[in-house]
Design an enzyme around this catalytic site. Structure first.
Site, short mmCIF file in Angstrom:
data_model
loop_
_atom_site.label_atom_id
_atom_site.label_comp_id
_atom_site.label_asym_id
_atom_site.label_seq_id
_atom_site.Cartn_x
_atom_site.Cartn_y
_atom_site.Cartn_z
N LYS A 163 96.44 13.77 89.52
CA LYS A 163 96.21 14.34 88.09
C LYS A 163 96.04 13.29 87.02
CE LYS A 163 95.74 17.17 84.87
NZ LYS A 163 95.71 18.64 84.54
N PHE B 26 80.30 13.77 80.83
CA PHE B 26 81.35 13.15 80.39
C PHE B 26 81.12 11.76 79.79
CE2 PHE B 26 85.88 14.40 79.75
CZ PHE B 26 85.64 15.92 79.81
N LEU B 27 79.93 11.53 79.24
CA LEU B 27 79.44 10.30 78.61
C LEU B 27 78.77 10.69 77.42
CD1 LEU B 27 79.66 7.77 80.14
CD2 LEU B 27 77.07 7.91 81.11
N GLY C 19 80.56 9.91 70.69
CA GLY C 19 80.74 10.59 69.56
C GLY C 19 82.39 10.21 68.99
N CYS D 12 95.80 17.26 76.42
CA CYS D 12 95.93 16.74 77.75
C CYS D 12 95.64 15.22 77.86
CB CYS D 12 94.91 17.29 78.75
SG CYS D 12 95.48 19.33 78.64
N LYS E 118 97.56 12.58 75.47
CA LYS E 118 99.18 12.52 75.91
C LYS E 118 99.32 11.93 77.43
CE LYS E 118 100.30 16.54 77.91
NZ LYS E 118 100.75 16.64 79.47
N ARG F 265 95.19 20.73 68.99
CA ARG F 265 96.51 19.72 69.17
C ARG F 265 95.50 18.19 69.29
NH1 ARG F 265 99.23 21.65 74.40
NH2 ARG F 265 97.08 22.71 74.75
C1 UGA Z 1 91.21 18.06 80.43
C2 UGA Z 1 90.29 17.53 81.82
O1 UGA Z 1 88.80 17.65 81.50
C3 UGA Z 1 90.70 18.68 82.58
O2 UGA Z 1 90.03 18.61 84.04
C4 UGA Z 1 92.30 18.95 82.97
O3 UGA Z 1 92.56 19.59 83.74
C5 UGA Z 1 92.92 19.06 81.52
O4 UGA Z 1 92.68 18.13 80.49
C6 UGA Z 1 94.23 19.12 81.67
O5 UGA Z 1 94.91 18.00 82.01
O6 UGA Z 1 95.11 20.16 81.52
P1 UGA Z 1 90.58 19.68 78.52
O7 UGA Z 1 91.67 18.82 77.44
O8 UGA Z 1 90.55 21.02 78.19
O9 UGA Z 1 90.51 19.20 80.04
O10 UGA Z 1 89.16 19.10 77.66
P2 UGA Z 1 87.86 18.26 77.98
O11 UGA Z 1 86.72 19.22 78.45
O12 UGA Z 1 88.63 17.32 79.24
O13 UGA Z 1 87.62 17.50 76.62
C7 UGA Z 1 88.79 16.30 76.14
C8 UGA Z 1 87.99 15.78 75.00
O14 UGA Z 1 87.12 14.79 75.30
C9 UGA Z 1 87.46 16.75 73.69
O15 UGA Z 1 88.04 16.60 72.62
C10 UGA Z 1 85.99 16.44 73.89
O16 UGA Z 1 85.13 16.67 72.84
C11 UGA Z 1 85.95 15.07 74.33
N1 UGA Z 1 84.71 14.70 74.86
C12 UGA Z 1 84.49 15.16 76.42
C13 UGA Z 1 83.85 13.75 74.77
O17 UGA Z 1 84.30 13.21 73.52
N2 UGA Z 1 82.94 13.31 75.30
C14 UGA Z 1 82.47 13.76 76.59
O18 UGA Z 1 81.58 13.31 77.07
C15 UGA Z 1 83.21 14.95 77.06
#
Ligand code: UGA
Length: 451
Positions: free
Chosen positions: A208, A253-254, A257, A264, A267, A334
């Site tokens: 995880k 995820f690339l 910004g 998540c 932390k 958060r």
């Molecule tokens: C993240 C993980 O993606 C999940 O797989 C995991 O289960 C979860 O944490 C957890 O540990 O519970 P989440 O926090 O919902 O999920 O959000 P993400 O979609 O991962 O995005 C996280 C942050 O990254 C956001 O602020 C988003 O704007 C940013 N992000 C995402 C980017 O800046 N660039 C990207 O290409 C993708």
């Protein structure tokens, strides 16, 4: 199966509703009475697309209930631990007090043959100590670790149709019993051919945090490239597109910004570093310190850009911020990058107004000094600068010609590389984005699919 879900926050509420949708008898145990009561009415206490509907349909079948009374745990045979593990105040390490309190409550009600399944994100080694607590209270109960990978905003889909399932199992009969119970719980999901990785307890816990660390690293990698692009006049969106075509890298995820926030990734990478330090292998994760630092620097850079745009100072300037949630389709604030930028600008004397389709109530509570507007028009009225900081679809789809009528000066800073620079420039806006040249040299790059 008769299932209990302990802790009904983002993870637990979704898990409970989804398990009931799979046909199990589920009770969600939530210590917060109000939250339990709201859930029992079929209302999610947070914004999660599709969850209200699922709660209501499952409650209607009689297979789902919520309670703040721990006695309900006695009726279940499989117990999912879904409580939060926030960052400790002033430290990198995770606060495990909720997990330990949940297990202390649960063990009072365990029966022989019960299976306790950890889902919370924990530092590796935690499951082993929980196993000791469980076996001391009920030697005939089993423990397994089954990490969750759901994303907020897509939580229902991610739970019912996950990319994979991971079981962390104890050796011998205990592991076999836990596996049989988990196979029964996830039967319909496994039947669809979902990949299953069976491993030991410590590996499952590690999977995880490894997954979240990798995702955070990917984001910070492209944001480090954005810093380079800003120094060389290059275009980070084109870099992401070009390297993303390599299937070994991948475009997902690339997105460059403002970087990552939420409850998540930030932390989790910090708790992982703290745990590595305790294990004497801190060097193995020293790169995560840089991942964190790059991420935070994007926020400062955004404020610097705003200052540059306003001729050196933002004091007294009307600035509109589009977005407060840490990402679109969520009301979670958060560690929100958007609010962090808004607050920094406010501290520097700017007259900031923030808007968001879902997170305003949460944002108001946490940042009472900031000004908020219910609508985009309300936020941008008279603004000298507009910042897009959370890429909600309704913001990405804004009509720049229409919006121009409300602002004092048509200047936009795109903190998520989510707007089409050509369309905005053509509509008469001055457009700048993190990691891109002031006026996009090649707007065609933009048109490449944003996954
Ligand atoms: C993240 C993980 O993606 C999940 O797989 C995991 O289960 C979860 O944490 C957890 O540990 O519970 P989440 O926090 O919902 O999920 O959000 P993400 O979609 O991962 O995005 C996280 C942050 O990254 C956001 O602020 C988003 O704007 C940013 N992000 C995402 C980017 O800046 N660039 C990207 O290409 C993708």
């Amino acid at each position: 199966m008769r299932i209990s879900v302990i802790g009904c926050g983002y993870l637990g509420a979704v898990h409970a509703a989804c398990m009931a949708a799979l046909g199990h008898d589920v009770v969600g145990y939530e210590i917060d009475e109000t939250k339990a009561a709201v859930l029992a009415l079929g209302d999610a206490p947070f914004y999660e697309p599709g969850l209200d509907e699922l709660l209501r349909s499952s409650l209607a079948t009689g297979r789902l209930a919520f309670s703040s009374k721990p006695e309900v745990l006695a009726d279940a045979e499989v117990h999912f631990l879904c409580v939060g593990t926030p960052q400790k105040r002033g430290e990198f390490a995770a606060d495990l007090s909720y997990v330990h309190a949940a297990v202390e409550t649960l063990v009072e009600f365990l029966s022989p043959g019960d299976v306790v399944v950890g889902k919370s994100t924990v530092p590796v080694g935690t499951a082993e100590s929980i196993r000791d607590m469980v076996s001391e209270a009920q030697p005939l109960a089993a423990l397994a670790w089954n990490p969750e990978f759901l994303r907020e905003g897509l939580a229902v889909k991610d739970t019912l149709a996950p990319d994979r399932l991971v079981y962390g199992l104890c050796p011998g009969g205990e592991g076999e019993r836990a596996r049989a119970a988990l196979d029964a719980v996830y039967g319909p999901i496994l039947a669809k051919g979902t990949p299953l990785v069976c491993t030991d307890l410590s590996t499952a816990q590690l999977v995880k945090v490894a997954a979240n660390s990798f995702l955070a690293t990917k984001i910070s990698f492209i944001n480090a490239m954005a810093e380079l692009c800003e120094a060389t006049g290059s275009d980070v969106v084109a870099v992401a597109e070009a390297i993303g075509y390599d299937p070994r890298i991948g475009r997902r995820f690339l997105n460059p910004g403002l970087g990552f926030g939420g409850g998540c990734l930030p932390k989790d990478i910090r708790a992982f570093m703290a745990r590595a330090g305790e294990l004497g292998v801190d060097q193995a994760l020293s790169f995560l310190r840089e991942v964190d630092a790059i991420n935070i620097r994007r926020r400062t850079r955004m404020v610097d850009l705003a200052r540059e745009e306003c001729g050196g100072s933002i004091a007294g300037r009307r600035i509109a911020v589009l977005g407060a949630a840490f990402k679109p389709n969520s009301d979670d604030i958060r560690d929100s990058p958007a609010l962090s930028v808004a607050e920094q600008m406010w501290l520097q004397g700017a007259d900031v107004t923030v808007t968001d389709p879902a997170a305003l109530d949460n944002a108001r509570r946490k940042y009472p000094d900031l000004r908020f507007a219910e609508t985009v028009q309300g936020a941008v009225r008279g603004a000298e600068l507009v910042l897009l900081l959370t890429e909600w679809p309704e913001y990405v789809d804004l009509d720049p010609c229409d919006l121009k009528r409300f602002v004092a000066r048509p200047r936009v800073l795109d903190g998520r590389n989510a707007l089409d620079p050509e369309i905005w420039s053509r509509a008469g806006w001055s457009y700048r984005a993190l990691g891109r040249t002031t006026t996009p040299a090649d707007a065609q790059t933009w048109r490449a699919q944003r996954p």
